[in-house]
Scaffold this motif. Sequence first.
Motif, PDB file in Angstrom:
ATOM      1  N   CYS A 137      -6.746   1.899   4.771  1.00 40.18           N
ATOM      2  CA  CYS A 137      -5.591   3.026   4.609  1.00 40.18           C
ATOM      3  C   CYS A 137      -7.468   3.098   3.478  1.00 40.18           C
ATOM      4  O   CYS A 137      -8.074   4.595   4.649  1.00 40.18           O
ATOM      5  CB  CYS A 137      -4.943   2.921   4.027  1.00 40.18           C
ATOM      6  N   ARG A 138      -7.939   2.601   2.936  1.00 43.43           N
ATOM      7  CA  ARG A 138      -9.333   3.579   1.778  1.00 43.43           C
ATOM      8  C   ARG A 138     -10.106   3.959   3.373  1.00 43.43           C
ATOM      9  O   ARG A 138     -10.787   5.349   3.589  1.00 43.43           O
ATOM     10  CB  ARG A 138      -9.589   2.844   1.158  1.00 43.43           C
ATOM     11  N   SER A 167      -9.499   6.980   5.818  1.00 45.33           N
ATOM     12  CA  SER A 167      -9.082   8.257   5.123  1.00 45.33           C
ATOM     13  C   SER A 167     -10.798   8.664   4.789  1.00 45.33           C
ATOM     14  O   SER A 167     -11.121   9.864   4.791  1.00 45.33           O
ATOM     15  CB  SER A 167      -8.123   8.607   4.332  1.00 45.33           C
ATOM     16  N   CYS A 223       0.866  -0.985   0.005  1.00 43.60           N
ATOM     17  CA  CYS A 223       0.124  -0.340   0.346  1.00 43.60           C
ATOM     18  C   CYS A 223       1.023   1.120  -0.196  1.00 43.60           C
ATOM     19  O   CYS A 223       1.693   1.054   0.513  1.00 43.60           O
ATOM     20  CB  CYS A 223      -0.928  -0.436   1.407  1.00 43.60           C
ATOM     21  N   ALA A 224       0.440   1.413  -0.671  1.00 40.16           N
ATOM     22  CA  ALA A 224       1.486   3.833  -0.887  1.00 40.16           C
ATOM     23  C   ALA A 224       1.553   4.237   0.703  1.00 40.16           C
ATOM     24  O   ALA A 224       2.580   4.996   0.741  1.00 40.16           O
ATOM     25  CB  ALA A 224       0.331   4.197  -1.959  1.00 40.16           C
ATOM     26  N   ASN A 225       0.125   3.983   1.047  1.00 34.07           N
ATOM     27  CA  ASN A 225       0.443   4.138   2.413  1.00 34.07           C
ATOM     28  C   ASN A 225       0.880   3.791   3.588  1.00 34.07           C
ATOM     29  O   ASN A 225       1.810   4.122   4.194  1.00 34.07           O
ATOM     30  CB  ASN A 225      -1.313   5.361   2.623  1.00 34.07           C
ATOM     31  N   CYS A 226       1.133   2.675   3.960  1.00 40.01           N
ATOM     32  CA  CYS A 226       1.186   2.252   5.094  1.00 40.01           C
ATOM     33  C   CYS A 226       2.194   0.731   4.454  1.00 40.01           C
ATOM     34  O   CYS A 226       2.398  -0.200   5.908  1.00 40.01           O
ATOM     35  CB  CYS A 226      -0.407   1.229   5.498  1.00 40.01           C
ATOM     36  N   VAL A 265      -3.771   2.081  -2.978  1.00 35.30           N
ATOM     37  CA  VAL A 265      -4.226   2.019  -1.414  1.00 35.30           C
ATOM     38  C   VAL A 265      -4.632   0.736  -0.682  1.00 35.30           C
ATOM     39  O   VAL A 265      -5.920   0.443  -1.750  1.00 35.30           O
ATOM     40  CB  VAL A 265      -4.415   3.817  -1.333  1.00 35.30           C
ATOM     41  N   ASP A 317      -5.609   4.486  -7.843  1.00 39.72           N
ATOM     42  CA  ASP A 317      -4.367   4.833  -6.397  1.00 39.72           C
ATOM     43  C   ASP A 317      -4.358   3.233  -5.697  1.00 39.72           C
ATOM     44  O   ASP A 317      -4.553   2.403  -6.187  1.00 39.72           O
ATOM     45  CB  ASP A 317      -4.806   5.493  -4.855  1.00 39.72           C
TER      46      ASP A 317
END
Lengths: 68, 330
Positions: free
Chosen positions: B305-306, B309, B284-287, B301, B299
């Motif tokens: 995380c989706r 957010s 995941c690009a975030n976590c 993600v 994305d």
Amino acid sequence: MRLRNPDRIIEVSGPRTVPDLLRSLEIVPEAVLVIRDATLLTRDEELEEHDELEVRPVLSGGAGGPGS
Amino acid sequence: MKCKVCRGHAVVDIRRHNAAFCTDHFTEHIHNQVAKAIKEFHMFGPDARLLIAVSGGKDSLALWDILLQLGYDVTGFYLDLGIGSYSTRSKEATIAFAEERDAKLIVRSLAEEHGFTVPELASLTNRVPCSGCGLNKRYEFNRAALEEGFDILVTGHNLDDEVATLFGNVLHWNTDMLARQGPVLEERVLGEGDRRRMALVRKVKPLVRVAERETAAYAVVRGIDYIVEECPMVEGNVQHKYKEAIAMLEESSPGTKHQMYFGFLKKAASRFADETDAANLVGCANCGSPTIAPEAGSDRVCSFCRMQSLAQRRRDDGYRARPVRVRKRR
């Protein structure tokens, strides 16, 4: 006969077994445990008029799913 | 009825095994069933460091007790979901269980880790509570296992859980899910060379040979003080409806559940192996957690995380979460 969980009192006539009781309550035996004096009862146990019983549900719901 | 082993007074009858057991031999029978599943599906060896996800309910506490009795190095992990007094009571039951046995327990809170309870997430994202709850638990169980250095994550899914899930996946032909429905989910590694890292810890379900009625009976005979009440958010849950339907089939034809699940594993599971997207996992690009590789342009993600957010955006917009409705199912 006094039942717990939920609490209620039911009238019974004559000796009857665990399946007789569950049938009259429209409960599938596979979905519950029947407990008397903190002891589990098998299907052939005879129940008495003064018995205090817990019919405890055992099936829980939830998220399920293969990764849960 | 008499105990199949010692002819003493039986307390539990298991129709699909055509057997009844006294307290001691029922305990032994359940231990044997769990040991058999661990061996049959090559779940873990005697020296593995196990993390068991515990809820305070019968299945996870029974399994924790069984694994301790069998001599495994097993630590409990309790995740506080923030479901009002239900979570408070289930946490107390779990802590009491651990203290009585001097067992190791890790406790974390979803709200403290990420800012939202399960009821808040459900309300803010308009998602069915059980669905968001499952997503959050899977994410946090895996994260805790990785962070705390455990080899294996153990869950208390029993035979009824697996059959109900299988039933639902067949009803809807969720072939991707059928490909991943087994007693063991293998670990997944992401990245290559120096960046190679464990992303998903190996997950196992040692209770697959034990029906839900039997885990409840085990908890009773072992004096395990579990939370009998159902989660207040589970009302109308489809998994529960499947279980009730399957219980009726089992009642009229003992062995149905076992036949459906183990027949699936033996004769059908491999046919769905190509149906899963799990081969296309990326970080995941975030976590950094694993997620299915997105189509070009979207994305990268993960669903956790989706969801987080979306809940944060709604909260920032002044949308207020509804309070938990505490209502008993029956």
